[in-house]
Design a protein around this motif. Sequence first.
Motif, short mmCIF file in Angstrom:
data_model
loop_
_atom_site.label_atom_id
_atom_site.label_comp_id
_atom_site.label_asym_id
_atom_site.label_seq_id
_atom_site.Cartn_x
_atom_site.Cartn_y
_atom_site.Cartn_z
N ILE A 83 43.11 50.87 40.36
CA ILE A 83 42.10 49.85 40.03
C ILE A 83 40.92 50.51 39.31
N LYS A 84 40.51 51.69 39.79
CA LYS A 84 39.42 52.40 39.10
C LYS A 84 39.81 52.77 37.69
N LEU A 106 39.67 49.67 35.47
CA LEU A 106 38.29 49.27 35.18
C LEU A 106 37.61 50.27 34.25
N GLY A 123 36.86 48.28 31.19
CA GLY A 123 35.68 47.84 31.95
C GLY A 123 34.77 46.91 31.20
N VAL A 173 37.65 42.59 34.68
CA VAL A 173 36.76 42.94 35.80
C VAL A 173 36.75 41.81 36.82
N TRP A 200 40.11 41.75 38.88
CA TRP A 200 40.26 42.77 39.91
C TRP A 200 39.19 42.67 40.99
N LEU A 201 38.07 42.08 40.67
CA LEU A 201 37.10 41.81 41.74
C LEU A 201 37.66 40.77 42.70
N THR A 251 40.55 42.44 44.67
CA THR A 251 40.05 43.41 45.65
C THR A 251 39.48 42.69 46.86
N GLN A 263 31.23 48.15 43.62
CA GLN A 263 31.21 48.79 42.30
C GLN A 263 31.75 47.85 41.22
N ILE A 264 32.83 47.13 41.54
CA ILE A 264 33.39 46.20 40.56
C ILE A 264 32.40 45.07 40.28
N TYR A 265 31.74 44.59 41.35
CA TYR A 265 30.74 43.53 41.17
C TYR A 265 29.60 44.00 40.26
N GLN A 279 29.75 46.30 38.01
CA GLN A 279 30.28 46.41 36.66
C GLN A 279 30.41 45.02 36.03
#
Length: 1828
Positions: free
Chosen positions: A1513-1514, A1517, A1521, A1527, A1530-1531, A1534, A1581-1583, A1585
């Motif tokens: 996932i990282k 992104l 990204g 984004v 995957w948010l 997740t 972190q995804i949020y 981003q």
Amino acid sequence: MAASELYTKFARVWIPDPEEVWKSAELLKDYKPGDKVLLLHLEEGKDLEYRLDPKTKELPHLRNPDILVGENDLTALSYLHEPAVLHNLRVRFIDSKLIYTYCGIVLVAINPYEQLPIYGEDIINAYSGQNMGDMDPHIFAVAEEAYKQMARDERNQSIIVSGESGAGKTVSAKYAMRYFATVSGSASEANVEEKVLASNPIMESIGNAKTTRNDNSSRFGKYIEIGFDKRYRIIGANMRTYLLEKSRVVFQAEEERNYHIFYQLCASAKLPEFKMLRLGNANNFHYTKQGGSPVIEGVDDTKEMAHTRQACTLLGISESYQMGIFRILAGILHLGNVAFTSRDSDSCTIPPKHEPLSIFSDLMGVDYEEMCHWLCHRKLVTATETYIKPISKLQATNARDALAKHIYAKLFSWIVDHVNQALHSAVKQHSFIGVLDIYGFETFEINSFEQFCINYANEKLQQQFNMHVFKLEQEEYMKEQIPWTLIDFYDNQPCINLIESKLGILDLLDEECKMPKGTDDTWAQKLYNTHLNKCALFEKPRLSNKAFIIQHFADKVEYQCEGFLEKNKDTVFEEQIKVLKSSKFKMLPELFQDDEKAISPTSATSSGRTPLTRTPAKPTKGRPGQTAKEHKKTVGHQFRNSLHLLMETLNATTPHYVRCIKPNDFKFPFTFDEKRAVQQLRACGVLETIRISAAGFPSRWTYQEFFSRYRVLMKQKDVLSDRKQTCKNVLEKLILDKDKYQFGKTKIFFRAGQVAYLEKLRADKLRAACIRIQKTIRGWLLRKKYLRMRKAAITVQRHVRGYQARCYAKFLRRTKAATIIQKYWRMYIARRRYKIRRSATIILQSYLRGYLARNRYRKMLREHKAVIIQKWVRGWLARMHYRRSTQAIIYLQCCFRRMMAKRELKKLKIEARSVERYKKLHIGMENKIMQLQRKVDEQNKDYKCLMEKLTNLEGIYTSETEKLRSDLERLQLSEEEAKIATGRVLSLQEEIAKLRKDLEQTQSEKKSIEERADKYKQETEQLVSSLKEENTLLKQEKEALNHLIVEQAKEMTETMEKKLVEETKQLELDLNDERLRYQNLLNEFSRLEERYDDLKEEMTLMVNVPKPGHKRTDSTHSSNESEYTFSSEIAETEDMPLRTEEPSEKKVPLDMSLFLKLQKRVTELEQEKQVMQDELDRKEEQVLRSKAKEEERPQIRGAELEYESLKRQELESENKKLKNELNELRKALSEKSAPEVTAPGAPAYRVLMEQLTSVSEELDVRKEEVLILRSQLVSQKEAIQPKDDKNTMTDSTILLEDVQKMKDKGEIAQAYIGLKETNRLLESQLQSQKRSHENEAEALRGEIQSLKEENNRQQQLLAQNLQLPPEARIEASLQHEITRLTNENLDLMEQLEKQDKTVRKLKKQLKVFAKKIGELEVGQMENISPGQIIDEPIRPVNIPRKEKDFQGMLEYKKEDEQKLVKNLILELKPRGVAVNLIPGLPAYILFMCVRHADYLNDDQKVRSLLTSTINSIKKVLKKRGDDFETVSFWLSNTCRFLHCLKQYSGEEGFMKHNTSRQNEHCLTNFDLAEYRQVLSDLAIQIYQQLVRVLENILQPMIVSGMLEHETIQGVSGVKPTGLRKRTSSIADEGTYTLDSILRQLNSFHSVLCQHGMDPELIKQVVKQMFYIVGAVTLNNLLLRKDMCSWSKGMQIRYNVSQLEEWLRDKNLMNSGAKETLEPLIQAAQLLQVKKKTDDDAEAICSMCSALTTAQIVKVLNLYTPVNEFEERVSVSFIRTIQMRLRDRKDSPQLLMDAKHIFPVTFPFNPSSLALETIQIPASLGLGFISRV
């Protein structure tokens, strides 16, 4: 339109004034051609006749309309002239507190002499990326323009900052460098700016001095080149200096000082390290006392010296070099004190052993005699011979001064070289931005060679500036295809030619310096002969033959010729230099090395350009014998060469101009001196720029802007579809003179004054329209008002009459009803009064009868006790009287009988002597003997009988003896028991004594209380009469107080509730702050992790061959494990050997100490967050508890009081009973006379003691029972609410009777036994719990101690690591981490072994149970008889294959894991998944795979799958990204994966909403709580981003859509802008509108919904989006003066209402998004409200609660009317607002933090989707997965 036609009545003009420079006036009548006088009315109320110049007949300058005053750009003014510029600057500076103003391409900066909050990082971010005309003027805007052009045009830039001394040049340059350091994205390299700033104390001390105008005047110029790499990040800097005023070293004018460093040295002369310099007071040295002002007020030279030394240390100048610098400076001072004595007119000598020269020689390390010789002689070299010639005293003095200046200049250059070495960077420079800090045009009363050079440099800079402005004007005209007409502008080339051309001033000066007997007078005569009357710019003063006047571009300057030749020669003898070069002092020869050696590597740029030559200039090539020529080069020639090189550098770059203005000479904040400002505006070229602009077409409008502004001047038939043609047609009608305007390709160009004329026409048209509208509206309103009043009057009459009739009928009905009510009411009152009196009488009777009965009972009791006492007393008295009487009688009898016996004895004695007595005695003797014989016989018989009895008794005696012996042994045993009982009796006696004492004390207290009660009763009876009188008054006061108490109670409850709400809000804010800090740290860590990954990739690209033995395959994997430690316990133990080998194999390029600190900080934040959450929960519980207590308090208090009284009464009664029983027992024991009965150990005694103990235990038990029963009675009484008190009394008495009956019936024994057993059971349980709690506490203490020891050890290790160098620190941190993980793994291995044993044991038991179940099934099958099986008919049937029940698990092979991750994560297209499949499908699939691994109890598989998932996932992104859909997708997944881990974790808190089938799918073997934390951090972190992606998409739309675009067409007209055009507010193609923002918001929302994101998370995203919109809009509003108007406020409010409508449509009003727009809404309201009176100020203060004081004041200062009907905000009103808001405690920050991200939370959202129903589509390519 002719200019003279504008001079009509009421027109305003500017007239010259000697004090204010320009004064405003108003025409009292129209001007007609030929008038010689203008009638004017001044602003102060006076009338004036202004006479026109008869020669020129020039009319005074017209004043601009008020609507144009205060513009950001002076070129936007319709009338461009000096008074308009001065007035505009003064209004902006004084009224609006704006220090920056554009003047075409120039930024005018006025020094406010006050710190302003406009240079923070938020302001830098606001200006970053903006066009120069889109924001208000600022130094940051100029810096951004330079930075942008450097990156866009690939061309070097220059920022030229000029101005007078004290105008703020250095500060402006510093802010420009700070801007570059911030926006270049090189935060780690920002110390370049710090180093440059750190050089300021050094450069100021050696280059600044006190002048008559400034206490800290820079006497040199500097050009700082800031170097950038290919990414346009700062890599280094280089500083060049020039125009050093060397003459100040040897001469200072009156009230001036030498350079600061000399006075700092003299002030620090007493320091121990400076004693060798042999310095003293500054007045003791010739070079520091000439100005007569050695001290600057408010400046401590000693402290400044400390700052200078500290700055030298920071820049790497060692202590030895510093002392060397100070030695040279001290030597210069001592050299100035060297005195010469004349021998004759051509020679001089120095006195022998001259102390100043001796000190100079010692400090410089040179020979005294040699230096003394060459100071008084010089060497002349001819073609054939060499002569040594003595020199005169004047020549020797000049040579000494020249040597001092030369040494100082060399030292200055040496220090600059070392500063450049500190700023040098080894990275190759790609481009640069130069910042030139140079003083402006100077003119003093006495102007010498230095002022001539400075003004010559400013002439060159002004020429370059004029050419640049002319070039830009020409480019603009050519771009718009306007016919080019030559603009007449001032060309200062003749002035430059006068100075530098052949036979110019500098050429003649150099020629005169070469003459053997050249003097200043002869040079002046040559100037007069060459240029006087030949050059118009050269003049001769009338009263002087030693001065000349040059007409510079700014002003005429008179120069004194005295000293020009000497300063230009700057003669330094070669022999003196050779003496210095031969010095033993190593540093001194370094100053005089050749150029190749002296110039530091940093002085040459990396691009290969030749740098500017420093002062003094030297040739680039040296050869033997050239030294003499070098020193003969004049200062003028050197300066001209340096200036030419500077101009070449500037011409090779794109220039940007900043002109600093000094508003007053007294440094008063925001004080404007018009005279001083005009002088500087003339000198710095601003007015010349205005004149060039005014000579052409200064006002420029686009066709769309012109049409929007002047649409009101057009008729409907004039409006065409072609805007350009429409504007042409209208202008031809409005302005008849076609020369006043020109039509360009995209713009209309107007000459000066035409925009003011158009504004006048527009205002007249609007005024006429307003009058007509007002007339019509007012008539319509009055007619409507009349009709409304007439209709209202009729309606009121009808209603009043009806009301009166209804009132009369109502009155009649009420009268009749009142009579009936009175009857029944009076009857009710009488009956109620009777009942009350009857009940009161009964109560009184009952109390009275009870009182009398109690008194009677007490009296009878007292009488009875008195009778008993009397009985016993009287009996005792009678017995005593009887005993005394008996004793007396016996005594008397004894005495009498003794007397009688004595008499008888005497008589017998007498008789005995006679014979007759014997006869008498023998009479009857025989008879007596016979009688005795009979008695003897009888006695013999009796003796025989007695002997028989004796034998019988002997047998009985023996048996009794044995019996008694056994009894004796038994009594001995009982005696021991009695002793024990005796001890108990003694303790009971002690207790009884204590109880007696308590009883006596209680009785005494009772007596005292009774006495006080009697006394109180008497006092009360006395007060009754007075209290009755005051009763009436007290009742009234009581009612008032009750009312007041009720109100106060309400207020207190309200305040408590408010306080509680505030505390709750504060706690929530603190919690959000902590959450935000944690998420910011997480964001920072992710950024560092990405940077680490990038660096690692670069390293892998650089190093192609991997190191041998490298076993790590995934750096991200290892970093994740090290950060989060989310692997299971088993996995960590297996992975440990690999981890321990890593440090020896490869050095990780990550600072582990920093990483450990971050990890520790994260844990601390989590603990603080938990503490805050607990505290919040506790507060809420306290609130609920306090409310419940307030409701129950009255009942509880009554119950507690009654319970306490009952308890006290029961204790007293029990105490009395106990005493009575003890007394009775004592009496019973004392009355027994037999000692064997009362002796200890006797049976009776033992029985009594047992009874006593049992009774005491029973008393304790019964006592508690009675108390419990009575408390229950009290609570039942309150719950049941009996009708009267008698029932409760009877109930309690009945209960007591039942208890008494139970005692009587013998049930007490059973109850006592049961209670005793219960108590024993409870006591044993309590003891066991106590022991367990003690064991747990001991274990916890041990853990705490171990943790403390571990903490101390960690701190010691951390302290040791911090003391180590960075490399050793990293190794030590790694070693410590390895040991810690090893210890943890050992512990985990032990736990694993225990678990394995448990598992093996359970498996064995499971096998046993399985065997038993199989045997039972076999037994049941055997029980079925064979006949039953045979009897059943057998027929062929189709047996369908039963479908296997899907358990919601997916199975895959270990080798397919990478394939699974690749297909499901890395190569998945979010768009297709979101549209065609169920939301969150990848999360469900991954969780089902995790479930199967959990089912198999395969911890390696679980760990590997989760780690691969997170890393993949990282990677996705990081790769995509910037894609919002990726984004968002995957948010959502997740979060769904995280919810699945919670929902199926097996924890009760997460299973509330599960179905029974879902509960069966819970994980059984592994606790993945640590993984949940990791996924939560990943989701954060995804949020973040996602928010950054949203911000990047929305950022370009916000300003254009929310501010610039006219959503409501025609409300706001476009004002004229200046040369720097803003982005058009009209919606052209490619510009963003509000609809664009709404469409983008719809797109975001639809994507989020399609991806199945949680509704709460969608609300948080929307809230963040709206915050970004509001913050960016407000920040731009605060930085744009043209946007602060009434009409713009209406536009903003309409736009905000559209956003709110969008929220309502999406059902997101409760998301908190609307609240984030509150500051913007209040700012828009502030633009629209009235701003005049104090009431308006109060309303503004209460309305603008979401805005800070700085924001409110800023909006009011920026408020600009768009139309003439609006009024400006007065300065007094703004001050009133500031006074009212001074107590408000808010942030001084002006702008909102647009980068702020709200802390995100992920509320648990369980899924109702059953796992077994999920189908995997074939499009995902997951055929290798099988369903289980």
